[in-house]
Scaffold this motif. Structure first.
Motif, mmCIF file in Angstrom:
data_model
loop_
_atom_site.group_PDB
_atom_site.id
_atom_site.type_symbol
_atom_site.label_atom_id
_atom_site.label_comp_id
_atom_site.label_asym_id
_atom_site.label_seq_id
_atom_site.Cartn_x
_atom_site.Cartn_y
_atom_site.Cartn_z
ATOM 1 N N ASP A 234 0.813 -1.372 -0.046
ATOM 2 C CA ASP A 234 0.062 0.115 0.028
ATOM 3 C C ASP A 234 0.832 1.207 0.072
ATOM 4 O OD1 ASP A 234 -2.662 0.931 -0.145
ATOM 5 O OD2 ASP A 234 -2.384 1.687 2.028
ATOM 6 N N ALA A 235 1.920 1.136 0.682
ATOM 7 C CA ALA A 235 2.841 2.218 0.891
ATOM 8 C C ALA A 235 3.405 2.595 -0.497
ATOM 9 C CB ALA A 235 4.149 2.093 1.842
ATOM 10 N N VAL A 236 3.726 1.662 -1.377
ATOM 11 C CA VAL A 236 4.390 1.778 -2.685
ATOM 12 C C VAL A 236 3.155 2.343 -3.322
ATOM 13 C CG1 VAL A 236 5.405 0.630 -4.642
ATOM 14 C CG2 VAL A 236 6.019 -0.302 -2.522
ATOM 15 N N PHE B 154 -3.766 -9.535 -2.670
ATOM 16 C CA PHE B 154 -3.890 -9.636 -4.050
ATOM 17 C C PHE B 154 -4.423 -8.614 -4.822
ATOM 18 C CE2 PHE B 154 -4.571 -14.347 -2.762
ATOM 19 C CZ PHE B 154 -3.316 -14.702 -3.137
ATOM 20 N N GLY B 155 -5.258 -7.689 -4.340
ATOM 21 C CA GLY B 155 -5.996 -6.544 -4.605
ATOM 22 C C GLY B 155 -4.757 -5.631 -4.778
ATOM 23 N N HIS B 156 -3.980 -5.468 -3.796
ATOM 24 C CA HIS B 156 -2.913 -4.588 -3.729
ATOM 25 C C HIS B 156 -1.882 -4.798 -5.179
ATOM 26 C CE1 HIS B 156 -4.357 -3.008 -0.109
ATOM 27 N NE2 HIS B 156 -3.401 -2.052 -0.069
ATOM 28 N N LEU B 157 -1.828 -6.201 -5.256
ATOM 29 C CA LEU B 157 -0.823 -6.560 -6.335
ATOM 30 C C LEU B 157 -1.289 -6.264 -7.738
ATOM 31 C CD1 LEU B 157 0.519 -10.139 -5.105
ATOM 32 C CD2 LEU B 157 1.840 -8.002 -5.592
ATOM 33 N N ILE B 158 -2.782 -6.165 -7.667
ATOM 34 C CA ILE B 158 -3.423 -5.635 -9.272
ATOM 35 C C ILE B 158 -3.145 -4.345 -9.091
ATOM 36 C CG2 ILE B 158 -5.749 -5.533 -10.242
ATOM 37 C CD1 ILE B 158 -6.595 -8.154 -8.681
ATOM 38 N N LYS B 159 -3.646 -3.472 -8.117
ATOM 39 C CA LYS B 159 -3.308 -2.066 -8.176
ATOM 40 C C LYS B 159 -1.822 -1.806 -8.863
ATOM 41 C CE LYS B 159 -5.920 -0.293 -4.129
ATOM 42 N NZ LYS B 159 -5.536 0.067 -2.918
ATOM 43 N N LEU B 160 -0.762 -2.606 -8.238
ATOM 44 C CA LEU B 160 0.657 -2.061 -8.548
ATOM 45 C C LEU B 160 1.056 -2.494 -10.076
ATOM 46 C CD1 LEU B 160 2.228 -2.471 -5.149
ATOM 47 C CD2 LEU B 160 2.036 -0.596 -6.222
ATOM 48 N N VAL C 64 1.874 8.787 -8.235
ATOM 49 C CA VAL C 64 1.498 10.126 -8.647
ATOM 50 C C VAL C 64 -0.083 9.967 -8.676
ATOM 51 C CG1 VAL C 64 1.396 12.105 -10.291
ATOM 52 C CG2 VAL C 64 3.447 10.847 -9.761
ATOM 53 N N GLU C 65 -0.925 10.954 -8.038
ATOM 54 C CA GLU C 65 -2.437 10.725 -8.053
ATOM 55 C C GLU C 65 -2.881 11.348 -9.282
ATOM 56 O OE1 GLU C 65 -4.215 12.367 -4.732
ATOM 57 O OE2 GLU C 65 -6.236 11.204 -5.025
ATOM 58 N N GLU C 66 -3.789 10.537 -9.835
ATOM 59 C CA GLU C 66 -4.534 11.127 -11.040
ATOM 60 C C GLU C 66 -5.785 11.863 -10.586
ATOM 61 O OE1 GLU C 66 -4.768 7.838 -13.707
ATOM 62 O OE2 GLU C 66 -2.618 7.900 -14.075
ATOM 63 N N VAL C 67 -6.505 12.313 -11.710
ATOM 64 C CA VAL C 67 -7.524 13.346 -11.055
ATOM 65 C C VAL C 67 -8.641 12.565 -10.703
ATOM 66 C CG1 VAL C 67 -7.335 15.126 -12.605
ATOM 67 C CG2 VAL C 67 -8.419 13.206 -13.511
ATOM 68 N N ASP C 68 -8.664 10.874 -10.916
ATOM 69 C CA ASP C 68 -9.693 10.483 -10.336
ATOM 70 C C ASP C 68 -9.084 9.695 -9.244
ATOM 71 O OD1 ASP C 68 -8.174 8.479 -11.659
ATOM 72 O OD2 ASP C 68 -9.804 7.469 -12.602
ATOM 73 N N GLY C 69 -8.159 9.866 -8.844
ATOM 74 C CA GLY C 69 -7.637 9.262 -7.299
ATOM 75 C C GLY C 69 -6.765 8.163 -7.710
ATOM 76 N N ASN C 70 -6.797 7.506 -8.838
ATOM 77 C CA ASN C 70 -6.033 6.414 -9.198
ATOM 78 C C ASN C 70 -4.466 6.735 -9.166
ATOM 79 O OD1 ASN C 70 -4.928 3.715 -9.605
ATOM 80 N ND2 ASN C 70 -6.201 3.708 -11.478
ATOM 81 N N ARG C 71 -3.555 5.914 -8.816
ATOM 82 C CA ARG C 71 -2.302 6.030 -9.041
ATOM 83 C C ARG C 71 -1.485 5.037 -9.816
ATOM 84 N NH1 ARG C 71 -0.575 9.212 -4.101
ATOM 85 N NH2 ARG C 71 -2.640 9.718 -3.191
ATOM 86 N N LYS C 72 -1.297 5.279 -11.037
ATOM 87 C CA LYS C 72 -0.744 4.116 -11.852
ATOM 88 C C LYS C 72 0.828 4.272 -12.147
ATOM 89 C CE LYS C 72 -3.845 3.329 -15.527
ATOM 90 N NZ LYS C 72 -4.390 3.481 -16.859
ATOM 91 N N GLN C 73 1.227 5.388 -11.945
ATOM 92 C CA GLN C 73 2.764 5.579 -12.115
ATOM 93 C C GLN C 73 3.683 6.627 -11.223
ATOM 94 O OE1 GLN C 73 3.297 7.497 -15.972
ATOM 95 N NE2 GLN C 73 1.297 8.363 -15.733
ATOM 96 N N GLU D 273 -11.707 -2.501 -10.469
ATOM 97 C CA GLU D 273 -11.433 -1.271 -10.446
ATOM 98 C C GLU D 273 -9.948 -0.949 -11.159
ATOM 99 O OE1 GLU D 273 -11.677 0.492 -6.710
ATOM 100 O OE2 GLU D 273 -11.050 2.594 -7.206
ATOM 101 N N PHE D 274 -9.203 -2.000 -10.811
ATOM 102 C CA PHE D 274 -7.702 -1.599 -11.392
ATOM 103 C C PHE D 274 -7.211 -2.906 -12.370
ATOM 104 C CE2 PHE D 274 -8.202 -0.447 -6.780
ATOM 105 C CZ PHE D 274 -7.875 0.866 -6.973
ATOM 106 N N GLY D 275 -8.179 -3.724 -12.674
ATOM 107 C CA GLY D 275 -7.556 -4.728 -13.709
ATOM 108 C C GLY D 275 -7.633 -4.534 -14.945
ATOM 109 N N GLY D 276 -8.336 -3.229 -15.386
ATOM 110 C CA GLY D 276 -8.302 -2.915 -16.765
ATOM 111 C C GLY D 276 -9.112 -3.748 -17.677
ATOM 112 N N ASP D 277 -8.844 -3.583 -19.031
ATOM 113 C CA ASP D 277 -9.920 -4.289 -19.933
ATOM 114 C C ASP D 277 -9.902 -5.854 -19.639
ATOM 115 O OD1 ASP D 277 -9.955 -1.818 -21.193
ATOM 116 O OD2 ASP D 277 -8.738 -2.158 -22.724
ATOM 117 N N ALA D 278 -8.888 -6.185 -19.425
ATOM 118 C CA ALA D 278 -8.789 -7.874 -18.832
ATOM 119 C C ALA D 278 -9.593 -8.393 -17.972
ATOM 120 C CB ALA D 278 -7.165 -8.246 -18.877
#
Lengths: 82, 537
Positions: free
Chosen positions: B142-144, B228-234, B149-158, B282-287
């Protein structure tokens, strides 16, 4: 100062003060960190060996159970001490 | 039994099965000091966090060995919690620029911390320590994530402080977690069997014991599955809607847990799996969207559940599907036993589910607020994405006139419970206003005033006044601490600067168009009035 007093009273009190005064506590960190880390890093002497013939089986306090619930020894002691 | 008072060394001779006698010698004094020291390290980490500065790295170095200290559960417990706290503090120091990631060798610290915690958890016989170790692993990830960087919708992808997540480490963690989950489930079943078979207990005691011990296993299992959910996020692809973890999820995690989605499984297991699937959507994308046709009917059924938590996480999942997967939702047909000539999608049942939830007489009781806000979030997502408009105006409008849905939703905004929902609903509302949505700017047939503009003003005023975030999922009210125009880049703000700027621009346009009625503003709560006066002088 008695090490027992340091670990049992002084250092926990410092942690509570740090929680209260936050930034203002930083100046005291150089004083408390060396004994704190030394305490945390100290080696624990432990041995488990055959008893001498003249040694009698002593009473094993229940607290020993707690001390020895380790991955290495839990089987032996949880089955035999009780 | 003997004890040396000077050294603290205690010795005892015991007899083992088979007649052999062993002498155990242990410095219990050292264990006591070590335990107290580790506890203080934890308390200092919690109290000072990143303020510990230069002390963080040497403390982390000491904590590795303490996480696997074989002589004391208490030490392992405190060390695990301290390690994740200090790692989080280290990332904060790096993000603030006081230390470089390279100098701190943060990737190595991350990997080493994970490996030590996994080693500790693998061998841990104590429930409380196991829970702490699982939580520590989750908190490291979670710390990672939060360092990104937070995007406008609150997600952090990079922009994570740990730039790479090696595939081998991912595989190692996943196979470890699956093994730990399996062990939890085995222990869970054994507890149920052993208590059921104990004839010395009466029925009530059995049930109570069973509940307590199964709850202990469930606590750990919940955290493990959350990892597992955190791994998907990252593993989100920063430049597309892909996710490099979904292959692993499809092959190993989904088959292991899919059966627990069923209504005949324990509620606690259903909750865990639904929470995991929420993360997948929420975080798994199209797949991840291929799971929607099978999850959707289950979620709709669970939205009627007696269990608040199950209901809440399913409502969140439904709302997230609306936000993330519009094409999939529009094309997912309701499967019926009769001919599919009149096949329809799930949009109308979903809208009905959200509306019914919001209109429930107990919708705003404490236990239901999370559920209701998720339902509002779902409806906002329907209203603010133009792709749904045709469907809303045809199949949905027969049961729920769109104008009524607008009124219902706007009355319930702004949301308060979940920071991501606040961000997304505010962006959606801005888009709807900027597109001059005809229904949003409906005029009253008699006085010709804009029906919903006062609601929009109240929502904007309220959101702009709540400018302090207290971490994930929480919005702390601070009614009189108003975000001044010059503070739009304030890092503590719940909304990103770009969204705040959009809101201010809209307020300014409303003012220029003389759409702000002073009389209406005076009916708002004081903190909303203050904000509006500040921006609309």
């Amino acid at each position: 100062m008695d090490a027992d007093v340091t670990f049992e009273y002084i250092l926990p009190a410092c942690a509570r003060i740090a929680k209260a005064i936050k930034h203002d506590f930083l100046q005291y960190l150089p004083l408390i960190y060396p004994p704190l880390l030394a305490g945390a890093n100290q080696e624990i002497q432990f041995s488990f060996e055959d008893a001498d013939d003249d040694e009698k089986v002593g009473e094993v306090r229940r607290t020993m159970n707690v001390l020895f619930t380790t991955s290495e020894l839990k089987f032996e002691f949880l089955t035999d001490v009780s | 039994m003997s004890r040396d008072e000077d050294t603290g060394i205690e010795s005892a001779v015991i007899s083992l099965a088979g007649g052999s006698r062993k002498r155990i010698t242990l410095n219990t004094h050292s264990i006591q000091q070590k335990t107290q020291a580790t506890q203080v390290v934890y308390e200092l980490s919690e109290a000072l966090g990143s303020l510990l500065g230069d002390y963080i790295l040497p403390t982390i170095e000491s904590l590795y060995a303490l996480t696997v200290e074989k002589h004391s559960t208490d030490i392992r417990y405190s060390a695990a919690l301290s390690l994740s706290k200090l790692f989080s503090a280290l990332l904060e120091v790096i993000r603030s620029g006081r230390l470089s990631a390279t100098t701190a060798n943060v990737s190595e610290i991350f990997h080493k911390s994970l490996l030590y915690l996994m080693e500790a958890l693998k061998n841990e016989p104590d429930h409380a320590a196991r829970f702490a170790q699982a939580e520590a692993i989750r908190d490291l990830l979670d710390a990672v994530y939060l360092s990104g960087v937070e995007e406008v919708d609150g997600n952090r992808k990079q922009g994570y402080v740990i730039p790479t997540f090696p595939e081998t480490l991912t595989k190692q963690i996943v196979s470890f977690l699956l093994m730990e989950c399996a062990e939890c489930l085995i222990r869970r079943n054994k507890v149920q069997e052993s208590i059921a078979g104990n004839e010395a207990l009466d029925q009530e005691d059995k049930l109570q014991q069973q509940e307590e011990r199964v709850e202990e296993e469930d606590e750990v299992l919940t955290v493990l599955i959350d990892i597992f959910g955190h791994l998907i996020k990252l593993h989100q692809d920063p430049s597309s809607s892909g996710n490099s973890f979904m292959g692993v999820f499809d092959q190993t995690i989904a088959p292991a847990f899919s059966t627990y989605l069923s209504a005949d499984q324990p509620i606690s297991m259903q909750r865990m799996i639904c929470c995991l699937l929420d993360d997948v959507i929420e975080f798994g994308g199209d797949a991840s969207f291929k799971y929607i046709p099978s999850i959707l009917p289950v979620y709709l059924m669970n939205s009627q559940s007696e269990d608040h938590l199950l209901k809440q996480c399913c409502m969140y999942g439904l709302a997230m599907m609306v936000y993330k997967a519009p094409q999939t939702l529009l094309s997912t047909q309701i499967v019926t036993s009769s001919s599919s000539s009149n096949a329809s999608n799930y949009i109308a049942p979903m809208v009905s589910c959200f509306v019914t939830t919001i209109l429930h007489p107990e919708a705003f009781e404490e236990d239901n607020i999370g559920i209701t806000e998720n339902a509002v979030f779902g409806l906002v997502n329907f209203l603010t994405n133009p792709i749904y408009r045709d469907e809303l105006q045809t199949s949905v409008a027969q049961h729920f006139p769109l104008l009524d849905i607008y009124g219902l939703v706007l009355k319930k905004l702004p949301l308060k419970s979940d920071a991501v929902e606040v961000k997304i609903t505010t962006i959606g509302l801005c888009s709807l206003i900027e597109s001059n949505d005809p229904l949003l700017f409906t005029k009253h047939p008699v006085n010709h005033e804009f029906v919903f503009v006062p609601e929009i003003l109240r929502i904007f005023g309220d959101v702009l006044s709540h400018n302090q975030s207290s971490g994930k999922g929480a919005v702390e009210a601070s009614p009189l601490s108003i975000t001044a125009v010059g503070d739009v880049n304030n890092n503590n703000s719940i909304l990103p600067a770009v969204t705040q700027q959009r809101m201010l621009m809209i307020l300014s346009q409303f003012q220029q168009a003389q759409m702000i009625s002073k009389g209406k503003v005076q009916e708002f709560p004081l903190h909303v009035q203050s904000v509006l006066r500040h921006y609309c002088q």
